[in-house]
Design an enzyme around this catalytic site. Structure first.
Site, PDB file in Angstrom:
ATOM      1  N   LEU A 154      22.259  64.665  27.901  1.00 64.02           N
ATOM      2  CA  LEU A 154      23.273  64.950  28.698  1.00 64.02           C
ATOM      3  C   LEU A 154      23.215  66.362  29.591  1.00 64.02           C
ATOM      4  O   LEU A 154      24.022  67.258  29.440  1.00 64.02           O
ATOM      5  CB  LEU A 154      24.811  65.011  28.339  1.00 64.02           C
ATOM      6  CG  LEU A 154      26.291  65.148  28.836  1.00 64.02           C
ATOM      7  CD1 LEU A 154      26.367  63.934  28.847  1.00 64.02           C
ATOM      8  CD2 LEU A 154      27.207  66.277  27.314  1.00 64.02           C
ATOM      9  N   GLY A 155      22.372  66.255  30.777  1.00 61.88           N
ATOM     10  CA  GLY A 155      22.341  67.431  31.264  1.00 61.88           C
ATOM     11  C   GLY A 155      22.748  67.181  32.908  1.00 61.88           C
ATOM     12  O   GLY A 155      23.518  66.844  32.887  1.00 61.88           O
ATOM     13  N   ARG A 156      22.403  67.885  33.758  1.00 62.07           N
ATOM     14  CA  ARG A 156      23.674  67.584  35.018  1.00 62.07           C
ATOM     15  C   ARG A 156      23.378  66.778  34.969  1.00 62.07           C
ATOM     16  O   ARG A 156      24.553  65.784  36.129  1.00 62.07           O
ATOM     17  CB  ARG A 156      22.628  68.839  36.358  1.00 62.07           C
ATOM     18  CG  ARG A 156      22.248  69.783  36.120  1.00 62.07           C
ATOM     19  CD  ARG A 156      22.190  70.250  36.793  1.00 62.07           C
ATOM     20  NE  ARG A 156      20.482  70.518  36.360  1.00 62.07           N
ATOM     21  CZ  ARG A 156      19.659  71.267  37.167  1.00 62.07           C
ATOM     22  NH1 ARG A 156      19.422  72.882  37.201  1.00 62.07           N
ATOM     23  NH2 ARG A 156      18.125  71.721  36.250  1.00 62.07           N
ATOM     24  N   ILE A 157      22.552  65.191  35.272  1.00 61.93           N
ATOM     25  CA  ILE A 157      22.635  63.645  35.573  1.00 61.93           C
ATOM     26  C   ILE A 157      23.342  62.853  34.310  1.00 61.93           C
ATOM     27  O   ILE A 157      23.724  61.557  35.254  1.00 61.93           O
ATOM     28  CB  ILE A 157      21.517  63.303  36.161  1.00 61.93           C
ATOM     29  CG1 ILE A 157      20.564  63.909  37.450  1.00 61.93           C
ATOM     30  CG2 ILE A 157      21.470  61.324  36.877  1.00 61.93           C
ATOM     31  CD1 ILE A 157      18.758  63.559  37.211  1.00 61.93           C
ATOM     32  N   ARG A 177      20.177  67.831  22.624  1.00 63.39           N
ATOM     33  CA  ARG A 177      19.364  68.488  21.502  1.00 63.39           C
ATOM     34  C   ARG A 177      20.768  68.866  20.908  1.00 63.39           C
ATOM     35  O   ARG A 177      20.921  69.650  19.431  1.00 63.39           O
ATOM     36  CB  ARG A 177      18.408  69.485  22.250  1.00 63.39           C
ATOM     37  CG  ARG A 177      17.505  68.733  22.362  1.00 63.39           C
ATOM     38  CD  ARG A 177      16.136  70.307  23.171  1.00 63.39           C
ATOM     39  NE  ARG A 177      16.680  70.380  24.150  1.00 63.39           N
ATOM     40  CZ  ARG A 177      16.735  70.605  25.269  1.00 63.39           C
ATOM     41  NH1 ARG A 177      14.924  69.919  25.307  1.00 63.39           N
ATOM     42  NH2 ARG A 177      16.264  71.093  26.345  1.00 63.39           N
ATOM     43  N   SER A 178      21.780  70.401  21.356  1.00 65.22           N
ATOM     44  CA  SER A 178      22.819  70.736  20.921  1.00 65.22           C
ATOM     45  C   SER A 178      23.744  69.500  21.165  1.00 65.22           C
ATOM     46  O   SER A 178      24.093  69.421  22.856  1.00 65.22           O
ATOM     47  CB  SER A 178      22.558  72.446  20.852  1.00 65.22           C
ATOM     48  OG  SER A 178      22.813  72.264  22.306  1.00 65.22           O
ATOM     49  N   ILE A 232      17.558  55.387  33.805  1.00 63.57           N
ATOM     50  CA  ILE A 232      16.701  55.449  35.719  1.00 63.57           C
ATOM     51  C   ILE A 232      16.726  57.318  35.522  1.00 63.57           C
ATOM     52  O   ILE A 232      16.351  57.784  35.962  1.00 63.57           O
ATOM     53  CB  ILE A 232      18.887  56.295  36.052  1.00 63.57           C
ATOM     54  CG1 ILE A 232      19.406  56.829  35.042  1.00 63.57           C
ATOM     55  CG2 ILE A 232      19.510  55.020  35.923  1.00 63.57           C
ATOM     56  CD1 ILE A 232      19.261  58.946  35.435  1.00 63.57           C
ATOM     57  N   ARG A 234      12.493  57.469  33.657  1.00 66.84           N
ATOM     58  CA  ARG A 234      11.318  57.452  32.960  1.00 66.84           C
ATOM     59  C   ARG A 234      10.894  56.706  32.784  1.00 66.84           C
ATOM     60  O   ARG A 234      11.201  56.202  30.784  1.00 66.84           O
ATOM     61  CB  ARG A 234      10.204  59.178  33.012  1.00 66.84           C
ATOM     62  CG  ARG A 234      10.416  60.073  33.870  1.00 66.84           C
ATOM     63  CD  ARG A 234       9.920  60.113  35.276  1.00 66.84           C
ATOM     64  NE  ARG A 234       9.673  60.812  35.372  1.00 66.84           N
ATOM     65  CZ  ARG A 234      11.193  60.746  37.351  1.00 66.84           C
ATOM     66  NH1 ARG A 234      11.498  60.376  37.477  1.00 66.84           N
ATOM     67  NH2 ARG A 234      10.384  62.299  38.139  1.00 66.84           N
ATOM     68  N   ASP A 258      15.946  51.184  36.610  1.00 69.36           N
ATOM     69  CA  ASP A 258      15.163  51.578  37.690  1.00 69.36           C
ATOM     70  C   ASP A 258      13.605  53.108  37.922  1.00 69.36           C
ATOM     71  O   ASP A 258      13.401  52.995  38.595  1.00 69.36           O
ATOM     72  CB  ASP A 258      15.948  53.166  38.563  1.00 69.36           C
ATOM     73  CG  ASP A 258      15.647  53.051  39.606  1.00 69.36           C
ATOM     74  OD1 ASP A 258      15.341  52.400  40.582  1.00 69.36           O
ATOM     75  OD2 ASP A 258      16.128  53.917  39.904  1.00 69.36           O
ATOM     76  N   GLU A 263       4.259  52.626  37.231  1.00 70.81           N
ATOM     77  CA  GLU A 263       5.228  52.371  38.647  1.00 70.81           C
ATOM     78  C   GLU A 263       4.047  52.283  39.767  1.00 70.81           C
ATOM     79  O   GLU A 263       3.869  53.123  39.627  1.00 70.81           O
ATOM     80  CB  GLU A 263       6.196  53.458  39.379  1.00 70.81           C
ATOM     81  CG  GLU A 263       6.918  52.248  37.954  1.00 70.81           C
ATOM     82  CD  GLU A 263       8.534  54.012  38.151  1.00 70.81           C
ATOM     83  OE1 GLU A 263       8.291  54.593  39.331  1.00 70.81           O
ATOM     84  OE2 GLU A 263       9.007  53.851  37.857  1.00 70.81           O
ATOM     85  N   HIS A 281      12.876  52.198  41.223  1.00 74.57           N
ATOM     86  CA  HIS A 281      12.739  53.359  41.387  1.00 74.57           C
ATOM     87  C   HIS A 281      13.351  53.577  43.124  1.00 74.57           C
ATOM     88  O   HIS A 281      12.437  54.711  43.152  1.00 74.57           O
ATOM     89  CB  HIS A 281      11.640  54.009  41.318  1.00 74.57           C
ATOM     90  CG  HIS A 281      11.257  55.427  40.851  1.00 74.57           C
ATOM     91  ND1 HIS A 281      10.246  56.545  39.711  1.00 74.57           N
ATOM     92  CD2 HIS A 281      12.599  56.554  40.377  1.00 74.57           C
ATOM     93  CE1 HIS A 281      11.387  57.562  39.085  1.00 74.57           C
ATOM     94  NE2 HIS A 281      12.395  57.716  40.432  1.00 74.57           N
TER      95      HIS A 281
HETATM   96  C1  8YV Z   1      11.072  60.671  42.548  1.00 73.73           C
HETATM   97  C2  8YV Z   1      12.882  60.607  41.147  1.00 73.73           C
HETATM   98  O1  8YV Z   1      11.128  62.162  42.853  1.00 73.73           O
HETATM   99  O2  8YV Z   1      13.604  63.470  41.612  1.00 73.73           O
HETATM  100  C3  8YV Z   1      12.784  62.328  40.131  1.00 73.73           C
HETATM  101  O3  8YV Z   1      12.524  63.337  39.067  1.00 73.73           O
HETATM  102  O4  8YV Z   1      12.382  60.803  39.880  1.00 73.73           O
HETATM  103  C4  8YV Z   1      12.604  60.599  41.848  1.00 73.73           C
HETATM  104  O5  8YV Z   1      13.402  61.104  42.803  1.00 73.73           O
HETATM  105  C5  8YV Z   1      11.064  60.210  44.241  1.00 73.73           C
HETATM  106  O6  8YV Z   1      10.782  59.145  43.867  1.00 73.73           O
HETATM  107  C6  8YV Z   1      10.196  60.640  44.617  1.00 73.73           C
HETATM  108  O7  8YV Z   1       8.210  60.420  44.144  1.00 73.73           O
END
Ligand code: 8YV
Length: 315
Positions: A154-157, A177-178, A232, A234, A258, A263, A281
């Site tokens: 639950l970070g910013r995104i 984490r908390s 969304i 990694r 995504d 990749e 991605h």
């Molecule tokens: C990539 C991303 O940086 O911000 C991130 O962590 O995964 C993407 O925005 C973008 O694909 C450029 O490599």
């Protein structure tokens, strides 16, 4: 010798992005960390900052070729490709591009949830193929609004995703984490407990060693046959083999992805998984947001070269 305080590093930069960096600072270019050794020693000695884009590991071997390097400015919020421990040990600062991409990444997460639930990719093909015109209706699919979602990280995104899903009247659960201050969202101390409680599991973790396979085979199994995984973050944050197996066996209902390991040459088994929506991605991939990321990266480079405070340091 070419006096270039900036090294533009990464074949991923568009020609427009490169031109903007070059207009601001005298720059050399290398397509990848491995290629930095091809610059002359004298040129390398003039480099004070790197503008980096891409996911190829950038570590000590490259840093040690640049004796006056003081900054690695990453294009992206995730900086897992950069070995920050190596950088810190050499007194090199690292910056990223947080916040400016939150909206786009949250949008694509929600978009994949709706597209997966409502079978929109198949729906498009249904119309174009004339199947609908021939009198056949798309099989009924699944309501997303009002169901339950678990956000991993639950970070910013993660928070922006949860805020959007709250507007879809969803019951919001999360793991971090908390425990955090939230409206009325339910905290889970571990991912398996979170997955057991929800229909949709959205992964919004940072990448890197610490979160490798954080969403385990056990957590995927705990989601159950109505479970949908959305990632969304990694590819590394989930046990990808276990995910592919669960999708192939139908032990979960589907996925919206995504991000992937390796990749863009992803595991080819994904291509045959009909219940998964796959995206290249492109979470932050709008004209507006990529421009904002590039500007923030450049602002960090310019601040460093002018001896000013960095805008978004990570170490
Ligand atoms: C990539 C991303 O940086 O911000 C991130 O962590 O995964 C993407 O925005 C973008 O694909 C450029 O490599």
């Amino acid at each position: 010798m070419t006096n270039t305080p900036l090294l533009i590093l990464g074949a991923a930069f568009s020609s427009e992005e490169r031109a903007r960096l070059e207009a601001a600072h005298s720059a050399s270019f290398s397509a990848a960390p491995d290629a930095v050794s091809e610059l002359s020693e004298a040129t390398r000695a003039t480099i004070k900052a790197i503008a980096f884009k891409g996911h190829t590991p950038l570590n000590a071997a490259t840093m040690d070729l640049l004796p006056n390097l003081g900054l690695i400015a990453n294009y992206g919020v995730g900086y897992d490709a950069i070995n920050v421990t190596d950088a810190s040990a050499r007194g090199i600062k690292v910056t990223n591009t947080p916040d400016v991409l939150n909206d786009d990444v949250a949008d694509i997460a929600v978009g994949m949830m709706i597209a997966q639930s409502r079978n929109m990719v198949a729906g498009d093909a249904w119309v174009r193929s004339g199947t609908w015109a021939g009198g056949e209706n798309l099989p009924l699919n699944r309501k997303m609004s009002g169901s339950s979602v678990g956000i991993v990280g639950l970070g910013r995104i993660g928070r922006d995703i949860a805020d959007r899903l709250a507007a879809f009247k969803m019951d919001i659960h999360y793991h971090a984490r908390s425990e955090k201050e939230t409206p009325n969202w339910t905290y889970h101390a571990d991912v398996v407990s979170l997955a057991t409680a929800v229909d949709y599991l959205v992964i919004a973790l940072v990448g890197g060693k610490e979160t490798e396979k954080y969403v385990s085979a056990e957590a995927i199994a705990a989601l159950g046959p109505r479970g949908v995984v959305i990632n969304i973050s990694r590819g590394s944050t989930i046990d990808e083999d276990a995910l592919i197996k669960a999708l192939a066996d139908g032990t979960i209902a589907g996925a919206g992805l995504d991000v992937f390991n390796d990749e863009p040459k992803i595991d080819e088994r994904f291509y045959d998984l009909k219940t998964a929506i796959l995206q290249p991605h492109q979470g932050s991939g709008t004209v507006e947001t990529r421009r904002a990321m590039a500007e923030l990266q450049l602002a960090n480079v310019s601040a460093h070269l002018a001896g000013k405070d960095l805008l978004t340091p990570v170490n």
